[in-house]
Design a protein around this motif. Structure first.
Motif, PDB file in Angstrom:
ATOM      1  N   ARG A  99      35.475  48.227  21.410  1.00 27.65           N
ATOM      2  CA  ARG A  99      35.292  46.967  20.673  1.00 27.65           C
ATOM      3  C   ARG A  99      34.139  46.165  21.294  1.00 27.65           C
ATOM      4  O   ARG A  99      33.824  46.302  22.466  1.00 27.65           O
ATOM      5  CB  ARG A  99      36.575  46.128  20.743  1.00 27.65           C
ATOM      6  CG  ARG A  99      37.735  46.706  19.955  1.00 27.65           C
ATOM      7  CD  ARG A  99      39.019  45.934  20.254  1.00 27.65           C
ATOM      8  NE  ARG A  99      40.146  46.471  19.534  1.00 27.65           N
ATOM      9  CZ  ARG A  99      40.832  47.561  19.903  1.00 27.65           C
ATOM     10  NH1 ARG A  99      40.491  48.221  20.984  1.00 27.65           N
ATOM     11  NH2 ARG A  99      41.841  47.987  19.182  1.00 27.65           N
ATOM     12  N   ASP A 141      38.357  40.399  22.440  1.00 28.85           N
ATOM     13  CA  ASP A 141      38.987  41.619  22.943  1.00 28.85           C
ATOM     14  C   ASP A 141      37.920  42.709  23.026  1.00 28.85           C
ATOM     15  O   ASP A 141      37.321  43.074  22.012  1.00 28.85           O
ATOM     16  CB  ASP A 141      40.117  42.028  21.985  1.00 28.85           C
ATOM     17  CG  ASP A 141      40.744  43.362  22.365  1.00 28.85           C
ATOM     18  OD1 ASP A 141      40.504  43.839  23.487  1.00 28.85           O
ATOM     19  OD2 ASP A 141      41.490  43.911  21.525  1.00 28.85           O
ATOM     20  N   THR A 148      38.539  45.743  24.491  1.00 31.19           N
ATOM     21  CA  THR A 148      39.197  47.006  24.847  1.00 31.19           C
ATOM     22  C   THR A 148      38.519  48.200  24.172  1.00 31.19           C
ATOM     23  O   THR A 148      38.236  48.159  22.967  1.00 31.19           O
ATOM     24  CB  THR A 148      40.686  46.979  24.434  1.00 31.19           C
ATOM     25  OG1 THR A 148      41.269  45.777  24.929  1.00 31.19           O
ATOM     26  CG2 THR A 148      41.433  48.169  24.985  1.00 31.19           C
ATOM     27  N   GLY A 149      38.307  49.238  24.970  1.00 30.17           N
ATOM     28  CA  GLY A 149      37.734  50.477  24.433  1.00 30.17           C
ATOM     29  C   GLY A 149      36.337  50.250  23.930  1.00 30.17           C
ATOM     30  O   GLY A 149      35.471  49.768  24.656  1.00 30.17           O
ATOM     31  N   PHE A 166      30.934  52.844  37.978  1.00 30.40           N
ATOM     32  CA  PHE A 166      32.265  53.211  37.485  1.00 30.40           C
ATOM     33  C   PHE A 166      32.967  51.891  37.212  1.00 30.40           C
ATOM     34  O   PHE A 166      33.102  51.070  38.115  1.00 30.40           O
ATOM     35  CB  PHE A 166      33.010  53.997  38.560  1.00 30.40           C
ATOM     36  CG  PHE A 166      34.493  54.195  38.296  1.00 30.40           C
ATOM     37  CD1 PHE A 166      34.965  55.389  37.786  1.00 30.40           C
ATOM     38  CD2 PHE A 166      35.413  53.185  38.585  1.00 30.40           C
ATOM     39  CE1 PHE A 166      36.328  55.570  37.552  1.00 30.40           C
ATOM     40  CE2 PHE A 166      36.767  53.365  38.351  1.00 30.40           C
ATOM     41  CZ  PHE A 166      37.227  54.562  37.836  1.00 30.40           C
ATOM     42  N   TYR A 167      33.404  51.695  35.986  1.00 32.68           N
ATOM     43  CA  TYR A 167      34.036  50.414  35.662  1.00 32.68           C
ATOM     44  C   TYR A 167      35.536  50.545  35.494  1.00 32.68           C
ATOM     45  O   TYR A 167      36.019  51.484  34.849  1.00 32.68           O
ATOM     46  CB  TYR A 167      33.430  49.830  34.385  1.00 32.68           C
ATOM     47  CG  TYR A 167      31.980  49.471  34.555  1.00 32.68           C
ATOM     48  CD1 TYR A 167      31.608  48.475  35.456  1.00 32.68           C
ATOM     49  CD2 TYR A 167      30.977  50.125  33.847  1.00 32.68           C
ATOM     50  CE1 TYR A 167      30.276  48.143  35.647  1.00 32.68           C
ATOM     51  CE2 TYR A 167      29.642  49.806  34.033  1.00 32.68           C
ATOM     52  CZ  TYR A 167      29.296  48.818  34.935  1.00 32.68           C
ATOM     53  OH  TYR A 167      27.984  48.497  35.134  1.00 32.68           O
ATOM     54  N   ALA A 168      36.240  49.597  36.075  1.00 34.96           N
ATOM     55  CA  ALA A 168      37.688  49.489  35.927  1.00 34.96           C
ATOM     56  C   ALA A 168      37.995  48.029  35.610  1.00 34.96           C
ATOM     57  O   ALA A 168      38.229  47.233  36.519  1.00 34.96           O
ATOM     58  CB  ALA A 168      38.392  49.934  37.201  1.00 34.96           C
ATOM     59  N   PRO A 169      37.969  47.667  34.322  1.00 32.50           N
ATOM     60  CA  PRO A 169      38.140  46.247  33.983  1.00 32.50           C
ATOM     61  C   PRO A 169      39.465  45.691  34.505  1.00 32.50           C
ATOM     62  O   PRO A 169      40.504  46.331  34.371  1.00 32.50           O
ATOM     63  CB  PRO A 169      38.128  46.256  32.449  1.00 32.50           C
ATOM     64  CG  PRO A 169      37.384  47.515  32.080  1.00 32.50           C
ATOM     65  CD  PRO A 169      37.726  48.509  33.140  1.00 32.50           C
ATOM     66  N   ILE A 170      39.402  44.522  35.088  1.00 31.97           N
ATOM     67  CA  ILE A 170      40.636  43.862  35.524  1.00 31.97           C
ATOM     68  C   ILE A 170      41.119  42.935  34.424  1.00 31.97           C
ATOM     69  O   ILE A 170      42.254  42.487  34.413  1.00 31.97           O
ATOM     70  CB  ILE A 170      40.428  43.095  36.848  1.00 31.97           C
ATOM     71  CG1 ILE A 170      41.774  42.780  37.491  1.00 31.97           C
ATOM     72  CG2 ILE A 170      39.612  41.839  36.671  1.00 31.97           C
ATOM     73  CD1 ILE A 170      41.699  42.434  38.954  1.00 31.97           C
ATOM     74  N   CYS A 171      40.235  42.683  33.463  1.00 33.20           N
ATOM     75  CA  CYS A 171      40.592  41.883  32.291  1.00 33.20           C
ATOM     76  C   CYS A 171      39.875  42.519  31.108  1.00 33.20           C
ATOM     77  O   CYS A 171      38.693  42.835  31.189  1.00 33.20           O
ATOM     78  CB  CYS A 171      40.140  40.438  32.491  1.00 33.20           C
ATOM     79  SG  CYS A 171      40.387  39.440  31.027  1.00 33.20           S
ATOM     80  N   ASP A 172      40.594  42.694  30.013  1.00 32.89           N
ATOM     81  CA  ASP A 172      40.013  43.392  28.854  1.00 32.89           C
ATOM     82  C   ASP A 172      39.235  42.451  27.941  1.00 32.89           C
ATOM     83  O   ASP A 172      38.734  42.875  26.906  1.00 32.89           O
ATOM     84  CB  ASP A 172      41.129  44.051  28.026  1.00 32.89           C
ATOM     85  CG  ASP A 172      41.935  45.035  28.850  1.00 32.89           C
ATOM     86  OD1 ASP A 172      41.447  45.459  29.901  1.00 32.89           O
ATOM     87  OD2 ASP A 172      43.060  45.376  28.427  1.00 32.89           O
ATOM     88  N   MET A 173      39.198  41.199  28.318  1.00 31.59           N
ATOM     89  CA  MET A 173      38.619  40.210  27.402  1.00 31.59           C
ATOM     90  C   MET A 173      37.411  39.512  28.019  1.00 31.59           C
ATOM     91  O   MET A 173      37.184  39.598  29.213  1.00 31.59           O
ATOM     92  CB  MET A 173      39.686  39.158  27.075  1.00 31.59           C
ATOM     93  CG  MET A 173      40.856  39.738  26.312  1.00 31.59           C
ATOM     94  SD  MET A 173      42.123  38.522  26.004  1.00 31.59           S
ATOM     95  CE  MET A 173      42.757  38.227  27.629  1.00 31.59           C
ATOM     96  N   ARG A 201      36.015  45.428  39.910  1.00 30.84           N
ATOM     97  CA  ARG A 201      35.756  46.015  38.580  1.00 30.84           C
ATOM     98  C   ARG A 201      34.732  47.143  38.571  1.00 30.84           C
ATOM     99  O   ARG A 201      34.602  47.850  37.603  1.00 30.84           O
ATOM    100  CB  ARG A 201      35.229  44.989  37.565  1.00 30.84           C
ATOM    101  CG  ARG A 201      36.017  43.763  37.366  1.00 30.84           C
ATOM    102  CD  ARG A 201      35.198  42.795  36.514  1.00 30.84           C
ATOM    103  NE  ARG A 201      35.981  41.673  36.066  1.00 30.84           N
ATOM    104  CZ  ARG A 201      36.244  40.603  36.791  1.00 30.84           C
ATOM    105  NH1 ARG A 201      35.783  40.515  38.024  1.00 30.84           N
ATOM    106  NH2 ARG A 201      36.957  39.609  36.300  1.00 30.84           N
ATOM    107  N   ILE A 232      32.396  46.407  26.637  1.00 30.38           N
ATOM    108  CA  ILE A 232      33.190  46.269  27.855  1.00 30.38           C
ATOM    109  C   ILE A 232      32.388  46.615  29.117  1.00 30.38           C
ATOM    110  O   ILE A 232      32.546  45.960  30.149  1.00 30.38           O
ATOM    111  CB  ILE A 232      34.493  47.113  27.769  1.00 30.38           C
ATOM    112  CG1 ILE A 232      35.436  46.809  28.926  1.00 30.38           C
ATOM    113  CG2 ILE A 232      34.215  48.605  27.705  1.00 30.38           C
ATOM    114  CD1 ILE A 232      36.172  45.528  28.827  1.00 30.38           C
ATOM    115  N   GLU A 233      31.513  47.623  29.044  1.00 29.87           N
ATOM    116  CA  GLU A 233      30.758  47.986  30.246  1.00 29.87           C
ATOM    117  C   GLU A 233      29.785  46.875  30.651  1.00 29.87           C
ATOM    118  O   GLU A 233      29.714  46.475  31.815  1.00 29.87           O
ATOM    119  CB  GLU A 233      30.000  49.297  30.025  1.00 29.87           C
ATOM    120  CG  GLU A 233      30.925  50.505  29.999  1.00 29.87           C
ATOM    121  CD  GLU A 233      30.176  51.800  29.770  1.00 29.87           C
ATOM    122  OE1 GLU A 233      29.339  51.830  28.837  1.00 29.87           O
ATOM    123  OE2 GLU A 233      30.434  52.781  30.486  1.00 29.87           O
TER     124      GLU A 233
END
Lengths: 169, 774
Positions: free
Chosen positions: B83, B78, B80-81, B61-68, B647, B91-92
């Motif tokens: 991208r 970036d 995010t989502g 389960f991922y919870a990014p603390i930074c989107d970049m 994360r 991102i994953e």
């Protein structure tokens, strides 16, 4: 620009809006299947339970909040961890708290600020089907809409304003 | 002596003898102790199937603390989502990559410690120094046996293990370079792999320490150590060691004893060095976990501050200077731009420090010991005249400068009410500041943000002086490994569930509400006859609490690895012995071969050993690798709410998950149960963690009596905190025999409402595909 309540909580280029009582109320009115996620801070528990009752919004009690709700004679729709409900909200196939379909709006209130920030991040990235509102203390940039950074007194006025707007409909 | 090669005997020129490889007696003995299993010295790919099986039941389960991503010059990218970055990463995969990097850092810290301590000890004691863990431990190195496939007998034997550790660490870290792995699942497999390597490094470090420093060898009655600021005799010169690496503190204690100074000086420690030092000498004092670091340095009690490595504040040179205490650095990990005076005349170094040199680096522990001791003795009278903390009237004056902007509250990781405390202090009421002492981790972010540069940590400490300086507690010295004899006693009841579980409180002290919660968790489970073990900062945090009868947990509960025990295993590196105990259950109770046999052992632990880790204050990258490594062995871990910032969690999807197991007895695929339900879970509150711990100790192998005991604890705790029966209880009741007798009517009524149907318990549960299906 409003900074996050915990000031280093700057996630990236896509930041949510700082809401107003009117915009929060409008989002709640627009939602077809909102869900209210109530966390351990308990600061605004009475307000949250009033909102759930007024708008018939299903309630998820995180952490050990269900105990506090029962003391008030309220039985939450579901009891599970903040991460567990977030995980379910990510899955488009999940049938929702009451089995009426996946939710289209998640309203977080009183979840521990930094834990909630992470849960909102998960939804921002992995749940495009759901909008998020944070009514936990201070600005949460990962939510689509969240509070400005307010004193307790102003926050109480803000939340009363949300109820007022909702009752006008 | 016969060697390998090709030989022709004199007078028998037509006969050629080829000797391929000569087997020595030692090698023969090594071959005979156990047949080699399928995966000795596994590489990244060797256990990948096991990882994928784990990740099927417990998906990341991922919870990014930074989107970049900011790791290469294409960036910032970036993510995010949906991208992708310029390198193609999503991102994953980026989250899994960052987790892998964190686990590599954690592993490197422990492996650095292990390399460092092993090589120092080889210098002191020789490569042939025996590894002897006493008469009650035959399985001396369960992790090394299972992963590497060897049995280390001497310090020199551990070098081979570290060579393998170092090699695997390089391979996993290299996979995180730009343009390598792109799958989040395979990044997770690599994180699991390198974290298992972390287990090995920790086992090497602690076995070497036990053998080389003669630390306790699993002694359930290890000494009770004086604990807390109040335990320090401030009339004597005080030396404090901060960090994790004990060679220097051990050398200093030896030096002090050799020079007849033991009664004239105080040696104390903070963080894991404190635990290690008290394993060596019961007269050493423990100040507390790393959360006490800034408070203690600010108190000015220490006359000399010695740093070694890991989890040390990086601004301690500045902080030490404020108190006039010289700072002595002792490893290559922390240099602070200070001069390396290892080869300078020690007396001249002492003289420099007495004359205002703020700090030095001395990399030889024996020389450092000499300088530390002499400096402490001589500087003490000079420092006695210094006043380190503001007086209370000064605290009030400082508070009056506060402009009530509230940024202190917002900078605080736990959003503690600093501003309100300041407002009270303006009126001469120091209760608010004093109340912050217990929950405050003394990180100092409030000070860093303060527009008026108020010394908030010092103000809190002064306001809480009665609590801070008045209390003395006790902590049982870290005892090291669990004895084989203890495993023989508890193995069966653990696997059958009659001892409801092992609860392991581990990790750092980034607690959401101070140290007290760790102690409360420990007490809740000790009272219920779980085996409670602890290491590192959590073992220290547990000491800072008195039960209702006034005793500390270590005074009240026995130190044996048995039902109702509260066991201080040791420092961070001693975490290896907790995993080791679970492995020993498989080896000693179930008689499974360990040698190179990771999957079978981990599968056994996951399905049959009811253990649950709690890293309530997990903060560091080491905590990330400790938890992830523990996960690979099949042991679930609950982290505190700050742990969500790692994360990634490993959680099942509750009602969407399918639980499929094999019954090794019948060879059939059978319906399983969420036992355990999650593998890595950040809990929001202590109460949630307590209830979840009881649930995560449930295993498919429980017999009916064991399941009754586990369910009675789960139900009782759920009722205590939530006021009702657990809503998922039906998932854990296999048939009526599982229902606790005293709760039968109530539970049966609930089960009928839930539409529950009985099912068969699984004879021999496993997640490994039976061989014929492979």
């Amino acid at each position: 620009m409003t900074r996050a309540y915990q000031c280093a909580n700057v996630p990236g280029p896509h930041l949510g809006k700082v809401g107003t009582s009117a915009s929060v109320a409008a989002a709640i009115k627009r939602a077809e299947r909102p869900v209210l996620i109530v966390g351990s801070d308990l600061r605004h528990l009475d307000w949250a339970l009033d909102l759930a009752k007024e708008r018939n919004i299903p309630v998820v009690a995180t952490a050990h909040v269900a105990g506090a709700m029962r003391e008030k004679g309220v039985r939450p729709d579901r009891e599970m961890g903040a991460i567990e409900i977030t995980n379910l909200l990510k899955s488009p196939e999940w049938g929702g708290v009451r089995g009426e379909g996946q939710h289209d709006l998640a309203i977080f209130t009183d979840v521990l600020y930094y834990l909630e920030a992470q849960m909102l991040s998960a939804l921002k990235h992995f749940a495009p089907h759901i909008k998020t509102i944070s009514l936990t203390r201070g600005h949460q940039p990962n939510a689509d809409q969240s509070l400005p950074n307010l004193s307790e007194k102003k926050l109480a006025e803000f939340l009363a304003g949300v109820m007022g707007e909702l009752n006008e409909s | 002596m016969i060697k390998d090669g090709r030989f022709i005997l004199d007078g028998m020129e037509n006969v050629v003898i080829n000797i391929g490889k000569v087997t020595t007696e030692e090698e023969l003995a090594e071959q005979e102790w156990e047949p080699m299993g399928p995966t000795p010295k596994p590489g990244i790919l060797s256990l990948r199937n096991w990882d994928h099986r784990l990740l099927k039941d417990f998906p990341p389960f991922y919870a990014p603390i930074c989107d970049m991503c900011c790791l290469c010059t294409y960036g910032k990218c970036d993510l995010t989502g949906d991208r992708k970055g310029a390198c193609g990463i999503g991102i994953e995969a980026q989250q899994a990559r960052m987790v892998t990097i964190a686990c590599c850092i954690g592993t490197a810290a422990h492996a650095g410690h292990a390399n460092h301590v092993l090589h120092e000890l080889i210098k002191w004691r020789g490569r042939d120094h025996p590894i002897d863990l006493g008469p009650y431990i035959d399985v001396e190195a369960p992790i090394i046996r299972t992963v590497v496939g060897t049995r280390p007998k001497t310090l020199g034997d551990l070098e081979e293990v570290l060579n393998y550790v170092n090699q695997q660490l390089v391979h996993v870290l290299s996979s995180t370079h730009t343009g390598q792995e792109g799958s989040y699942i395979d990044f997770e497999s690599k994180a699991l792999h390198v974290s298992m390597i972390d287990n090995l490094a920790k086992e090497v470090a602690d076995i070497a320490q036990i053998a080389g420093f003669d630390f306790p060898k699993g002694d359930p009655d290890a000494a009770l150590i004086d604990f807390g600021f109040g335990a320090v005799d401030r009339t004597k010169p005080v030396i404090v060691f901060i960090g994790h690496y004990p060679a220097v503190s051990v050398a200093t204690i030896d030096y002090i004893e050799e020079h007849g100074l033991s009664d004239k000086m105080e040696v104390c420690g903070i963080c894991c060095t404190a635990i290690e030092t008290s394993r060596y000498s019961a007269s050493a004092k423990v100040i507390g976990p790393l959360s006490m670091q800034q408070f203690f340095v600010r108190s000015g009690i220490a006359d000399v501050i010695v740093l070694d490595e890991q989890c040390v504040r990086t601004d301690l040179l500045e902080e030490a200077q404020k108190t006039g205490a010289p700072l002595i650095l002792t490893t290559d990990k922390i240099c602070y731009n200070l001069p390396d005076v290892t080869n300078r005349d020690p007396d001249k170094v002492v003289s420099d420090l007495l004359n205002g040199t703020p700090g030095v680096l001395i990399s030889d522990p024996l020389i450092a010991a000499q300088v530390i001791t002499k400096t402490a003795l001589e500087i003490k009278p000079k420092r006695d005249a210094l006043n380190h903390l503001p007086e209370l009237d000064e605290v009030q004056k400082l508070a009056e400068e506060c402009i009530e902007c509230g940024w202190c509250d917002r900078a605080c990781p736990n959003s503690l009410p600093v501003k309100d405390a300041m407002i009270k202090a303006k009126e001469g009421d120091f209760g608010g500041l004093s109340d912050l002492f217990s929950p405050c981790m003394s990180c100092g972010r409030c000070e860093s943000e303060c527009k008026k540069d108020l010394p908030i940590i010092s103000m809190i400490l002064k306001s809480a002086q009665d609590i801070a300086f008045g209390e003395t507690y006790t902590m049982r010295a870290g005892r090291g490994p669990v004895l084989d004899t203890e495993i023989r006693k508890v193995g069966a009841p653990l696997v059958l569930g009659e001892i409801p579980g092992i609860v392991a409180l581990v990790g750092c002290s980034n607690f959401p509400n101070g140290e007290v919660e760790v102690a409360k968790i420990a007490e809740e489970f000790a009272r219920r006859n779980y085996i409670v073990v602890a290491t590192g900062c959590s073992a220290m945090a547990m000491a800072m609490y008195r039960c209702e009868d006034g005793q500390t947990l270590y005074e009240k509960y026995p130190g044996s690895f048995d039902a109702g025990g509260v066991v201080n295993i040791g420092s961070c590196v001693a975490n290896a012995h907790i995993v080791g105990a679970a492995i020993k259950v498989a080896a000693i109770f179930a008689r499974l071969p360990l040698r190179g046999n990771f999957e079978e052992i981990a599968d056994y632990i996951l399905n049959k050993v009811g253990a649950c880790g709690i890293a309530w204050g997990a903060m560091s990258q080491k905590a990330a690798s400790i938890a992830t490594g523990t996960n690979r062995w099949g042991i679930p871990v609950i982290v505190g709410p700050h742990g969500s910032k790692y994360r990634r969690a490993y959680i099942s999807n509750k009602e969407l998950s399918e639980w499929e197991l094999y019954d090794k007895r019948t060879g059939e695929v059978v319906e399983g149960e969420p036992a355990p339900e999650h593998l890595m879970y950040p809990a929001e509150t202590m109460e949630e963690a307590i209830v979840l711990t009881a649930k995560l100790c449930i295993r498919p192998s429980d017999n009916a009596k064991g399941r009754q005991i586990k369910l009675s604890n789960y139900v009782d705790l759920y009722k205590k905190y939530m006021g009702t029966l657990p809503p998922d209880l039906h998932l854990f009741v296999r048939n009526e025999r599982d229902i606790p007798i005293t709760m039968k009517d109530e539970i049966m009524e609930y089960l009928e409402e839930a539409g529950w149907k009985p099912r068969k318990a699984i004879g021999d549960p496993s997640r490994l595909v039976p061989e014929e299906e492979v």
